[in-house]
Design a protein around this motif. Sequence first.
Motif, PDB file in Angstrom:
ATOM      1  N   ALA A 516      -4.269  -3.978   7.651  1.00 12.57           N
ATOM      2  CA  ALA A 516      -4.808  -4.983   6.731  1.00 12.57           C
ATOM      3  C   ALA A 516      -5.826  -4.367   5.784  1.00 12.57           C
ATOM      4  CB  ALA A 516      -5.429  -6.130   7.510  1.00 12.57           C
ATOM      5  N   ALA A 517      -6.701  -3.534   6.303  1.00 11.51           N
ATOM      6  CA  ALA A 517      -7.721  -2.898   5.462  1.00 11.51           C
ATOM      7  C   ALA A 517      -7.073  -2.003   4.408  1.00 11.51           C
ATOM      8  CB  ALA A 517      -8.680  -2.089   6.341  1.00 11.51           C
ATOM      9  N   GLU A 518      -6.044  -1.288   4.817  1.00 12.59           N
ATOM     10  CA  GLU A 518      -5.327  -0.407   3.882  1.00 12.59           C
ATOM     11  C   GLU A 518      -4.614  -1.221   2.800  1.00 12.59           C
ATOM     12  OE1 GLU A 518      -1.067   1.805   3.956  1.00 12.59           O
ATOM     13  OE2 GLU A 518      -2.272   1.953   5.783  1.00 12.59           O
ATOM     14  N   LEU A 519      -3.858  -2.249   3.237  1.00 16.18           N
ATOM     15  CA  LEU A 519      -3.077  -3.038   2.291  1.00 16.18           C
ATOM     16  C   LEU A 519      -3.953  -3.878   1.376  1.00 16.18           C
ATOM     17  CD1 LEU A 519      -0.060  -4.336   4.430  1.00 16.18           C
ATOM     18  CD2 LEU A 519      -0.055  -2.576   2.658  1.00 16.18           C
ATOM     19  N   GLN A 520      -5.046  -4.363   1.890  1.00 14.20           N
ATOM     20  CA  GLN A 520      -5.940  -5.175   1.060  1.00 14.20           C
ATOM     21  C   GLN A 520      -6.395  -4.391  -0.157  1.00 14.20           C
ATOM     22  OE1 GLN A 520      -8.549  -8.020   2.924  1.00 14.20           O
ATOM     23  NE2 GLN A 520     -10.309  -7.202   1.817  1.00 14.20           N
TER      24      GLN A 520
END
Length: 550
Positions: A516-520
């Motif tokens: 999630a942190a990467e995709l955000q």
Amino acid sequence: MIKGNTLSSVCPTWNTGRWRYLNKTCRVKSNSPCLLLLYKRIREEKKMRKKFLLFFLAIVMILSIMTGCGGSNDVVPEDSSGQSESTTKDSGDTKVSEDDNKEDKNDARYEISGTVKLAIEDGKFPIIEPVVEKFKELYKNINVEVDRYTVGTAEYLTANASTGTMPDVVLDDAGQLTYYASQGWLYPLDEFIAGDPDIQYVPENILKNYTFGGKLYALPYRANFETIFLNLDLLDQLNLDHPELDWTPEDYAELLKAATTNEYSGTEILWGMDESFAGSMSKNYGKYAYDFDTQTYMLTDTWVKGVNLMREMREYPGLEAWTLRNSGVNGDTNDYIKKFGEGNTDDLHMAFKMGKILSDPRGTWDVAWLRDLKFEWELWPFPQGEQGHLPMHIDHNFMISSCKDPQAAFEFIRFFSYSPEGNIARLDQYEDENRDDEITKDLFYIPVTNHPDVSEKFKALPNVTEGIAYMYDNIKNSFRSDLSKIIPNYDQVNNEYLSPRGNEVRDGIADAASVAAELQDVASKAQQAYWKEFEDILKKVQEEFDSKHK
């Protein structure tokens, strides 16, 4: 459900039946010994309400007569602007009510003249043909020509633009509006809705989704909702409680676990539920926790919660029938067959259609084929972390920028969007006495206006259940789950970033919080870049349009 008329209050011994919301009427199990007692009580309560209403009306009439005898010093109440609630026509004493004003405006509308060339997908025309005739009956001075096409809307418009044979309006489309706008095909609608009293009944969130570069480019045609299909027969058989309208994702998970046995599964498939959970579990975000204001995906919040809940359900043995297929559609289906028996395993909903699945993620657009199932069922609102925050899909109508009679063109798309007259004509087709099984297979459509007349008509339809009515009432609170229609290049962002990495989380290969942190970061940057590109193009398109329509 009719409040106050519970089965237990009619007969305390009744403890196994439950209310059903099918065909608009509340039904109980056909073998209920209490059915006649229940209906008797309902009739008695209706008679009491009727007597009270007659008594109340009599008191009002008496008070009205007494007030009328009090002299001629009538006071006309004023609103906050200092204007009286009733206005006078010329200098006479005749009061013009709001309804009179509305009729006058409608009369003026019906005098508009011109020619409208309608473009619509071939298969969608039969359901609107009677409504087109109703439009022509009211708008006698507008000639309507119909062009039915059999390709995608973008392909159709591209071909017609190259030959200078564009239509004036397109109806009931589900294509990418931002692409149409970037091609200069759309006519801004702001000047036409200004001062229209009926536009107030279209939820603001819908109009906002159709506004690009500060201009409104489309009108909604109808709403659809992502829902949870419930097998009511199986719910009864397993003696499970029916969920509430505002049930939560956690309630959903517990129900599916409770329905999972050696013979039955809670659901056929869960794949992708996390995308909509990310919106329904939040107050302000949409699908994939998309934030329309910042044009970013806030994945570290509700998407992480949603995908982890989905993984928890997938890991519960036997809950998701799909996992019993082991390695996908073409993989080993032995476990699936062992549980559900022999059948057509090429049908990805084999167990569902056999009645061995309690629930499944379905859309209101699926009614046309769900109606052929051999057991009792209903479509129930999607689970919500925030009450009424439901995933919805909206199809649209729009005008072509080159149309020759824009006022006539607008009247046409307005009629099929939010006008009371047009919606009531459309809803009439779904009354039992009017319904054509070949044309109205979907049993109802969900209007995109909450005009009181339309709302009353819609909720009275025989196939509009309590759950469907709840969805309609919450359009203003719901979020768009069909992002490709209203966000530039959403499909590219999804295919390149969101889907591949999201699938790793869904399969338990990667950690939700880390992904999630990467995709955000990367997905949001890509989406913002596409918005910037679109807005730059649209600015030039708007300048060119304005120069031609001074």
